[in-house]
Design a protein around this motif. Structure first.
Motif, short mmCIF file in Angstrom:
data_model
loop_
_atom_site.label_atom_id
_atom_site.label_comp_id
_atom_site.label_asym_id
_atom_site.label_seq_id
_atom_site.Cartn_x
_atom_site.Cartn_y
_atom_site.Cartn_z
N THR A 14 1.07 -1.22 -0.06
CA THR A 14 -0.04 0.04 0.02
C THR A 14 0.68 1.22 0.19
O THR A 14 0.27 2.32 -0.14
CB THR A 14 -1.02 0.03 1.13
N GLU A 15 2.37 1.23 0.13
CA GLU A 15 2.97 2.46 0.20
C GLU A 15 2.76 3.17 -1.12
O GLU A 15 2.45 4.63 -0.90
CB GLU A 15 4.28 1.98 0.42
N VAL A 16 3.02 2.60 -2.15
CA VAL A 16 2.51 3.37 -3.77
C VAL A 16 1.39 4.09 -3.52
O VAL A 16 1.18 5.22 -3.88
CB VAL A 16 3.01 2.72 -4.58
N PRO A 17 0.42 3.05 -3.70
CA PRO A 17 -1.00 3.68 -3.68
C PRO A 17 -1.49 4.99 -2.81
O PRO A 17 -1.91 5.72 -2.98
CB PRO A 17 -1.95 2.33 -3.54
N LEU A 18 -0.85 4.63 -1.51
CA LEU A 18 -1.07 5.80 -0.56
C LEU A 18 -0.52 6.92 -0.74
O LEU A 18 -0.85 7.99 -0.69
CB LEU A 18 -0.85 5.28 1.00
N LEU A 56 -9.29 6.29 1.88
CA LEU A 56 -8.21 5.39 1.66
C LEU A 56 -7.05 5.27 2.87
O LEU A 56 -6.72 4.19 3.42
CB LEU A 56 -7.51 5.58 0.58
N PHE A 57 -6.84 6.59 3.54
CA PHE A 57 -6.10 6.46 4.79
C PHE A 57 -6.92 5.92 5.95
O PHE A 57 -6.32 5.30 6.74
CB PHE A 57 -5.90 8.13 5.02
N VAL A 58 -8.08 6.17 6.12
CA VAL A 58 -8.71 5.60 7.18
C VAL A 58 -8.88 4.15 6.94
O VAL A 58 -8.78 3.34 8.02
CB VAL A 58 -10.36 6.04 6.99
N ALA A 59 -9.08 3.58 5.81
CA ALA A 59 -9.06 1.84 5.47
C ALA A 59 -7.96 1.41 5.64
O ALA A 59 -7.66 0.36 6.39
CB ALA A 59 -9.51 1.83 4.08
N ASP A 60 -6.83 2.21 5.48
CA ASP A 60 -5.34 1.46 5.74
C ASP A 60 -4.85 1.71 7.15
O ASP A 60 -4.62 0.45 7.62
CB ASP A 60 -4.26 2.35 4.98
N TYR A 61 -5.42 2.61 7.94
CA TYR A 61 -5.27 2.55 9.32
C TYR A 61 -5.93 1.46 9.94
O TYR A 61 -5.39 0.92 10.90
CB TYR A 61 -5.55 4.07 9.78
N ALA A 62 -7.32 1.45 9.69
CA ALA A 62 -8.06 0.24 10.26
C ALA A 62 -7.48 -1.21 10.14
O ALA A 62 -7.43 -2.09 10.73
CB ALA A 62 -9.43 0.36 9.72
N ARG A 64 -4.23 -2.12 9.37
CA ARG A 64 -3.01 -2.00 10.04
C ARG A 64 -3.27 -2.46 11.54
O ARG A 64 -2.58 -2.89 12.32
CB ARG A 64 -2.08 -0.83 9.53
N TRP A 65 -4.40 -1.58 11.98
CA TRP A 65 -4.59 -1.78 13.33
C TRP A 65 -5.04 -3.00 13.63
O TRP A 65 -4.68 -3.99 14.65
CB TRP A 65 -5.81 -0.66 13.66
N ARG A 66 -5.92 -3.69 12.82
CA ARG A 66 -6.49 -5.08 12.74
C ARG A 66 -5.15 -6.11 12.64
O ARG A 66 -5.27 -6.99 13.41
CB ARG A 66 -7.34 -5.39 11.83
N LEU A 67 -4.26 -5.89 11.80
CA LEU A 67 -3.24 -6.79 11.75
C LEU A 67 -2.21 -6.97 12.75
O LEU A 67 -1.47 -7.96 12.98
CB LEU A 67 -2.60 -6.61 10.11
N LEU A 80 2.25 8.88 14.81
CA LEU A 80 2.40 9.61 13.86
C LEU A 80 1.26 9.40 12.82
O LEU A 80 0.64 10.29 12.09
CB LEU A 80 3.67 9.66 13.20
N ASP A 81 0.79 8.23 12.40
CA ASP A 81 0.09 7.89 11.81
C ASP A 81 -1.35 8.28 11.97
O ASP A 81 -2.24 8.71 11.11
CB ASP A 81 -0.05 6.22 11.64
N THR A 82 -1.55 8.45 13.26
CA THR A 82 -2.65 8.87 13.87
C THR A 82 -2.92 10.17 13.68
O THR A 82 -4.11 10.75 13.03
CB THR A 82 -3.03 8.35 15.59
#
Length: 218
Positions: A14-18, A56-62, A64-67, A80-82
């Motif tokens: 997800t680095e490049v898409p974000l 997209l940022f919210v989905a990625d954060y959610a 990564r939180w889950r994983l 920092l991500d928050t």
């Protein structure tokens, strides 16, 4: 050895898409602020792009939180991500990570630590300066007693603030503009300290290496 956990694989993918989403976020925000006489259709399109990037940022954060399996502690350990998620001004920072992601994908060596710190700090300063200029100009233009009459004035003020110079010829007069100013001041001090400290450390290493390589008796 690279981390091959599910969370690490997700972050690599997800680095490049974000980073692209960050560019689109910044571009759509800039158009909304700077384009005079923007039609309602274009305004709605830019707003949609901005909200989609944020989603997209919210989905990625959610994800990564889950994983991570850390539960509520994830917010503290990834502060920092928050902040990037909550503060639109910081979202363009994702673009800074694009260079390293592309280099990794092509198997190319990364820059040395000191060079990376200075390059990333420079990119972060430029991106935050531009985003900060947009944000403060959006709040200040048309305000009673405003001294920031053009976007050029906003860029000049942001440069002076990031450099911790503060000439005082252009200053924000609205509460939100002053709140943005406080954030830019803090960012300027942090980035200036990072670059100065890294450069000083690099010089010390260079001089120390020269002393070690100098023949005895000289």
């Amino acid at each position: 050895m690279d981390d091959d956990s599910t969370k690490a694989r997700w972050e690599r993918r997800t680095e490049v898409p974000l980073a692209v989403a960050s560019l689109l976020f910044l571009a759509s925000y800039a158009v909304r602020v700077l384009a005079d006489g923007l039609s309602e259709g274009w305004h709605d399109l830019c707003l949609t792009v901005t909200l989609a990037a944020w989603a997209l940022f919210v989905a990625d954060y959610a994800v990564r939180w889950r994983l991570s399996g850390e539960g509520p502690r994830f917010v503290r350990t990834h502060w920092l991500d928050t902040l990037v998620l909550l503060l639109p001004l910081l979202r363009p920072l994702r673009i800074v990570r694009l260079y390293e992601a592309v280099q990794r994908r092509h198997g190319r060596p990364r820059l040395a630590l000191h060079a990376r710190v200075m390059v990333y700090a420079g990119l972060a300063t430029a991106l935050l300066g531009f985003a900060g200029s947009l944000a403060v100009f959006q709040e200040e233009r048309g305000a009673p007693g405003a001294t920031m009459l053009t976007f050029g004035d906003a860029v000049w003020w942001t440069c002076a603030t990031l450099a911790t110079v503060g000439y005082g010829d252009v200053t924000p007069v609205t509460p939100m503009g002053r709140l943005i100013a406080v954030g830019i001041m803090a960012i300027g001090l942090a980035l200036l300290g990072a670059v100065t400290g890294t450069f000083a450390s690099w010089l010390l290493q260079v001089f120390s290496r020269e002393d070690d390589e100098r023949p005895p008796g000289r």
